[in-house]
Design an enzyme around this catalytic site. Structure first.
Site, PDB file in Angstrom:
ATOM      1  N   SER A 157      -7.375  11.322   7.838  1.00  0.00           N
ATOM      2  CA  SER A 157      -7.348   9.868   7.624  1.00  0.00           C
ATOM      3  C   SER A 157      -8.082   9.229   8.794  1.00  0.00           C
ATOM      4  O   SER A 157      -8.243   9.858   9.847  1.00  0.00           O
ATOM      5  CB  SER A 157      -5.881   9.414   7.608  1.00  0.00           C
ATOM      6  OG  SER A 157      -5.792   8.020   7.816  1.00  0.00           O
TER       7      SER A 157
ATOM      8  N   TYR B  33       2.786   9.019  10.515  1.00  0.00           N
ATOM      9  CA  TYR B  33       1.670   9.320   9.604  1.00  0.00           C
ATOM     10  C   TYR B  33       0.410   9.626  10.420  1.00  0.00           C
ATOM     11  O   TYR B  33      -0.258  10.638  10.218  1.00  0.00           O
ATOM     12  CB  TYR B  33       1.436   8.135   8.657  1.00  0.00           C
ATOM     13  CG  TYR B  33       0.292   8.343   7.693  1.00  0.00           C
ATOM     14  CD1 TYR B  33       0.469   9.062   6.518  1.00  0.00           C
ATOM     15  CD2 TYR B  33      -0.978   7.820   7.954  1.00  0.00           C
ATOM     16  CE1 TYR B  33      -0.579   9.266   5.631  1.00  0.00           C
ATOM     17  CE2 TYR B  33      -2.027   8.008   7.073  1.00  0.00           C
ATOM     18  CZ  TYR B  33      -1.822   8.731   5.913  1.00  0.00           C
ATOM     19  OH  TYR B  33      -2.864   8.932   5.035  1.00  0.00           O
TER      20      TYR B  33
HETATM   21  P1  NDP Z   1      -0.525   9.345  -3.624  1.00  0.00           P
HETATM   22  O1  NDP Z   1       0.712   8.740  -3.032  1.00  0.00           O
HETATM   23  O2  NDP Z   1      -1.202   8.674  -4.766  1.00  0.00           O
HETATM   24  O3  NDP Z   1      -0.238  10.865  -4.059  1.00  0.00           O
HETATM   25  C1  NDP Z   1       0.446  11.699  -3.183  1.00  0.00           C
HETATM   26  C2  NDP Z   1       0.697  13.032  -3.848  1.00  0.00           C
HETATM   27  O4  NDP Z   1       1.505  13.822  -2.950  1.00  0.00           O
HETATM   28  C3  NDP Z   1       1.492  12.890  -5.158  1.00  0.00           C
HETATM   29  O5  NDP Z   1       1.082  13.886  -6.065  1.00  0.00           O
HETATM   30  C4  NDP Z   1       2.918  13.166  -4.679  1.00  0.00           C
HETATM   31  O6  NDP Z   1       3.794  13.635  -5.674  1.00  0.00           O
HETATM   32  C5  NDP Z   1       2.658  14.266  -3.649  1.00  0.00           C
HETATM   33  N1  NDP Z   1       3.821  14.448  -2.778  1.00  0.00           N
HETATM   34  C6  NDP Z   1       4.376  13.533  -1.957  1.00  0.00           C
HETATM   35  N2  NDP Z   1       5.471  14.060  -1.375  1.00  0.00           N
HETATM   36  C7  NDP Z   1       5.597  15.320  -1.839  1.00  0.00           C
HETATM   37  C8  NDP Z   1       6.538  16.360  -1.615  1.00  0.00           C
HETATM   38  N3  NDP Z   1       7.593  16.209  -0.832  1.00  0.00           N
HETATM   39  N4  NDP Z   1       6.380  17.544  -2.261  1.00  0.00           N
HETATM   40  C9  NDP Z   1       5.320  17.708  -3.105  1.00  0.00           C
HETATM   41  N5  NDP Z   1       4.401  16.762  -3.359  1.00  0.00           N
HETATM   42  C10 NDP Z   1       4.539  15.578  -2.737  1.00  0.00           C
HETATM   43  O7  NDP Z   1      -1.490   9.521  -2.376  1.00  0.00           O
HETATM   44  P2  NDP Z   1      -3.096   9.541  -2.258  1.00  0.00           P
HETATM   45  O8  NDP Z   1      -3.699  10.170  -3.433  1.00  0.00           O
HETATM   46  O9  NDP Z   1      -3.519   8.199  -1.809  1.00  0.00           O
HETATM   47  O10 NDP Z   1      -3.247  10.487  -0.971  1.00  0.00           O
HETATM   48  C11 NDP Z   1      -3.657  11.833  -1.027  1.00  0.00           C
HETATM   49  C12 NDP Z   1      -3.965  12.270   0.394  1.00  0.00           C
HETATM   50  O11 NDP Z   1      -5.011  11.450   0.933  1.00  0.00           O
HETATM   51  C13 NDP Z   1      -2.778  12.133   1.349  1.00  0.00           C
HETATM   52  O12 NDP Z   1      -2.767  13.227   2.228  1.00  0.00           O
HETATM   53  C14 NDP Z   1      -3.093  10.858   2.102  1.00  0.00           C
HETATM   54  O13 NDP Z   1      -2.501  10.840   3.386  1.00  0.00           O
HETATM   55  C15 NDP Z   1      -4.599  10.920   2.174  1.00  0.00           C
HETATM   56  N6  NDP Z   1      -5.271   9.641   2.387  1.00  0.00           N
HETATM   57  C16 NDP Z   1      -5.272   8.667   1.413  1.00  0.00           C
HETATM   58  C17 NDP Z   1      -5.938   7.477   1.607  1.00  0.00           C
HETATM   59  C18 NDP Z   1      -5.972   6.394   0.569  1.00  0.00           C
HETATM   60  O14 NDP Z   1      -6.563   5.317   0.826  1.00  0.00           O
HETATM   61  N7  NDP Z   1      -5.397   6.574  -0.596  1.00  0.00           N
HETATM   62  C19 NDP Z   1      -6.658   7.207   2.875  1.00  0.00           C
HETATM   63  C20 NDP Z   1      -6.598   8.300   3.831  1.00  0.00           C
HETATM   64  C21 NDP Z   1      -5.927   9.450   3.580  1.00  0.00           C
HETATM   65  P3  NDP Z   1       4.656  12.617  -6.605  1.00  0.00           P
HETATM   66  O15 NDP Z   1       3.764  12.238  -7.752  1.00  0.00           O
HETATM   67  O16 NDP Z   1       5.820  13.449  -7.007  1.00  0.00           O
HETATM   68  O17 NDP Z   1       5.035  11.439  -5.754  1.00  0.00           O
END
Ligand code: NDP
Length: 250
Positions: A158, A171
């Protein structure tokens, strides 16, 4: 030459025969990447914590013309014990005999508090899901990754994994740690053909981004399906020499 996501041309069949596990494949970037990698010929292992949500993505992939049937791996990264990790790794070894790609995408945001106010239990949970769980998953999947001819690991960083901005707490620290974990793994495995890189997705229209910036105009953000070039590049044959880098998806 430095990788530029906007210049990368993704071709049909890019990921044919690649077996790729994507964590957090139920939503946001992980879901979009799962659909796209399947469309490009990969056999995708969809990881998540919720079977119903995983089955929904499974069905979406089944509906893609010519896509290989995916698999599902259920594991809650917040609570899984070592037996659960071992059983996931065993089922991948038994089903496929190897793993070609591992995308650590799942993550949680946690609360946006100052360090002074940050709840220690929440700190531990964010560090666990975002940093310790990817470490544990990587370790247990090492034997399957080593059986691939050209294994590629991707960690998700990130902007706050490179600059420590106020109120980003655990985070941000977990993402700095992710960059370190990725670099260490890359250096330790440089001569084995295993490559390890980080991607910073940039601002993407997902539920995490909405939680971080609730007042933001969502229409100005890229959707998850628009920022996948860096992931596809690193997962496929065009990046065979690339390791130890931290790429920007946008
Ligand atoms: P979302 O919140 O849309 O999706 C997160 C995913 O992680 C979901 O599939 C969620 O599952 C899963 N997840 C969360 N907790 C757990 C757990 N305990 N066990 C298993 N699965 C889990 O996030 P994004 O798509 O936005 O983010 C994806 C990655 O990109 C992350 O690492 C985030 O930090 C990073 N990122 C995102 C940015 C953005 O602007 N969106 C910017 C910079 C980095 P469930 O559907 O069950 O909740």
């Amino acid at each position: 030459m430095e990788f530029e996501a906007k210049d990368y041309e993704v071709r049909a069949g890019l990921l044919t025969d690649r077996i790729i596990l994507i964590t957090g494949a139920t939503d946001g970037i992980g879901r979009a990447l799962a659909l796209r990698t399947a469309e490009l010929g990969a056999r995708v292992v969809l990881h998540g914590r919720n079977t119903k949500r995983l089955e929904k993505v499974y069905d979406e992939i089944e509906a893609i013309d010519g896509a290989v049937r995916p698999s599902i791996a259920v594991l809650d990264l917040a609570t899984a014990d070592s037996d659960a990790y071992t059983s996931l790794a065993n089922s991948i070894e038994q089903e496929f005999g190897r793993l070609d790609g591992l995308v650590h995408n799942a993550g949680i945001l946690g609360n946006r508090h100052s360090i002074e106010q940050y709840d220690p239990a929440e700190w531990q949970q964010v560090m666990h899901v975002n940093l310790t769980a990817p470490f544990a998953l990587t370790q247990v999947l090492f034997p399957a990754l080593k059986k691939s001819r050209n294994p590629s690991l991707i960690f998700t960083s990130s902007g706050v994994g490179r600059v420590g901005k106020a109120f980003w707490g655990a985070y941000s620290v977990s993402k700095f740690g992710t960059e370190a974990l990725s670099q260490i793994l890359s250096n330790e495995n440089r001569h084995s053909g295993m490559r390890v890189n980080c991607i910073n997705p940039g601002a993407v229209r997902t539920k995490m981004r909405l939680a971080a910036y609730p007042a933001e105009d969502r229409d100005v953000l890229k959707g998850p399906e628009d920022i996948l070039a860096a992931y596809l590049y690193l997962l496929g044959p065009d990046s065979e020499e690339i390791t130890g880098q931290s790429l920007d998806a946008q």
